[in-house]
Design a protein around this motif. Structure first.
Motif, PDB file in Angstrom:
ATOM      1  N   ALA A  81       0.830  -1.202   0.000  1.00  0.00           N
ATOM      2  CA  ALA A  81       0.000   0.000   0.000  1.00  0.00           C
ATOM      3  C   ALA A  81       0.866   1.254   0.000  1.00  0.00           C
ATOM      4  CB  ALA A  81      -0.929  -0.009   1.214  1.00  0.00           C
ATOM      5  N   TYR A  82       1.962   1.203   0.759  1.00  0.00           N
ATOM      6  CA  TYR A  82       2.897   2.336   0.803  1.00  0.00           C
ATOM      7  C   TYR A  82       3.527   2.579  -0.564  1.00  0.00           C
ATOM      8  CZ  TYR A  82       7.429   4.585   1.563  1.00  0.00           C
ATOM      9  OH  TYR A  82       8.531   5.397   1.456  1.00  0.00           O
ATOM     10  N   VAL A  83       3.977   1.507  -1.211  1.00  0.00           N
ATOM     11  CA  VAL A  83       4.599   1.632  -2.525  1.00  0.00           C
ATOM     12  C   VAL A  83       3.609   2.207  -3.530  1.00  0.00           C
ATOM     13  CG1 VAL A  83       5.535   0.326  -4.476  1.00  0.00           C
ATOM     14  CG2 VAL A  83       6.300  -0.176  -2.145  1.00  0.00           C
ATOM     15  N   GLU A  84       2.353   1.787  -3.446  1.00  0.00           N
ATOM     16  CA  GLU A  84       1.332   2.286  -4.370  1.00  0.00           C
ATOM     17  C   GLU A  84       1.097   3.787  -4.156  1.00  0.00           C
ATOM     18  OE1 GLU A  84      -3.372   1.528  -5.521  1.00  0.00           O
ATOM     19  OE2 GLU A  84      -2.293   0.093  -4.262  1.00  0.00           O
ATOM     20  N   ARG A  85       1.081   4.219  -2.892  1.00  0.00           N
ATOM     21  CA  ARG A  85       0.867   5.643  -2.618  1.00  0.00           C
ATOM     22  C   ARG A  85       2.058   6.467  -3.093  1.00  0.00           C
ATOM     23  NH1 ARG A  85      -2.116   6.942   2.979  1.00  0.00           N
ATOM     24  NH2 ARG A  85      -2.668   8.741   1.698  1.00  0.00           N
ATOM     25  N   ILE A  86       3.271   5.959  -2.899  1.00  0.00           N
ATOM     26  CA  ILE A  86       4.456   6.672  -3.373  1.00  0.00           C
ATOM     27  C   ILE A  86       4.455   6.742  -4.895  1.00  0.00           C
ATOM     28  CG2 ILE A  86       6.965   6.569  -3.541  1.00  0.00           C
ATOM     29  CD1 ILE A  86       5.939   7.594  -0.875  1.00  0.00           C
TER      30      ILE A  86
END
Length: 258
Positions: A81-86
């Protein structure tokens, strides 16, 4: 019960280094030989990785294969989820670059669609806005700047659909300029039963629209045109946009029919 406040940086580092192997285990690939072939890594290296993941409490060995722990699966999901937001932020970076310190909620960038100018047709991205207007039955927006060349087409879309309702908050200076440039079109819009126009000083650096209460877009201006458009239809993005719109509308005055 004791409260745990310690943050272990080593867990984050392990997750970053070993995310591919952990992802394979979380996806059901627990056999080492399959992981070696799938990820194209040496068996000896995989042994070290599995030991590291096991020591971190992210995987465990059970019934002849490696399986994720509850912490491991949660860690993988949080990291993805973090990678997608970045990735959303990185994709929007070029569009957002002209803004000084705009208060854009991260939800607007999470899973967003970014439209940048076309090299041949620089204003092609603006057609995305007019298409949303055409398809919508309700439109709310903030207008801190206006692209004069697109005013006629947007105007026709707003007044041409008898079922469409529109609320727009204009920056006072922009409203006065449009009134001078397009007096007849402005008068028609002001007299339209389904169109409400407001004016107020707007300190936002970007335009904002909400279509049908379930889709949001922001327009970033630069160099006399649209630097780009960012769109999102998540509930969190819509909620943020509606709060921004309502706050501005509450401070504004309704434009009188001339």
């Amino acid at each position: 019960m004791a409260e745990t406040t310690n943050r272990d940086p080593e867990l984050a580092r392990t997750l970053l280094r070993r995310r591919e192997v952990l992802g394979a285990v979380c996806d059901g690939t627990g056999d080492k030989r399959t992981i070696v072939d799938q990820l194209d890594i040496p068996r000896s290296t995989l042994d070290d990785v599995m030991r590291e993941l096991s020591d971190a409490g992210l995987v465990r060995y059970a019934d002849g294969e490696w399986v994720p722990t509850t912490v491991g699966r949660c860690a993988r999901d949080i990291h993805e989820a973090y990678v997608e937001r970045i990735a959303g932020l990185a994709g929007a970076a070029a569009v957002l670059e002209p803004l000084s310190d705009a208060d854009i909620d991260p939800a607007m960038l999470d899973g967003c669609t970014v439209l940048e100018p076309d090299a041949v047709l620089p204003d092609r991205n603006v057609t995305a806005f007019t298409e949303r207007v055409r398809d919508a039955t309700s439109l709310q927006g903030l207008v801190p700047q206006a692209l004069a060349g697109h005013v006629p087409s947007v105007h026709e879309e707003m007044i041409g659909d008898p079922e469409m309702t529109t609320e727009l908050v204009f920056d006072t200076a922009v409203y006065d300029e449009l009134l001078e440039l397009y007096p007849e079109r402005t008068a028609v819009a002001l007299e339209h039963d389904a169109i409400t126009m407001y004016r107020a000083p707007l300190d936002t650096e970007y335009g904002l629209w909400i279509a049908d209460g379930d889709s949001v877009g922001i327009i970033v201006y630069a160099g006399g045109g649209a630097r780009g458009i960012i769109m999102n239809d998540s509930d969190a993005a819509v909620e943020w946009a509606l709060e921004r719109f309502r706050a501005a509308r509450d401070r504004a005055e309704e434009a009188p029919a001339e």
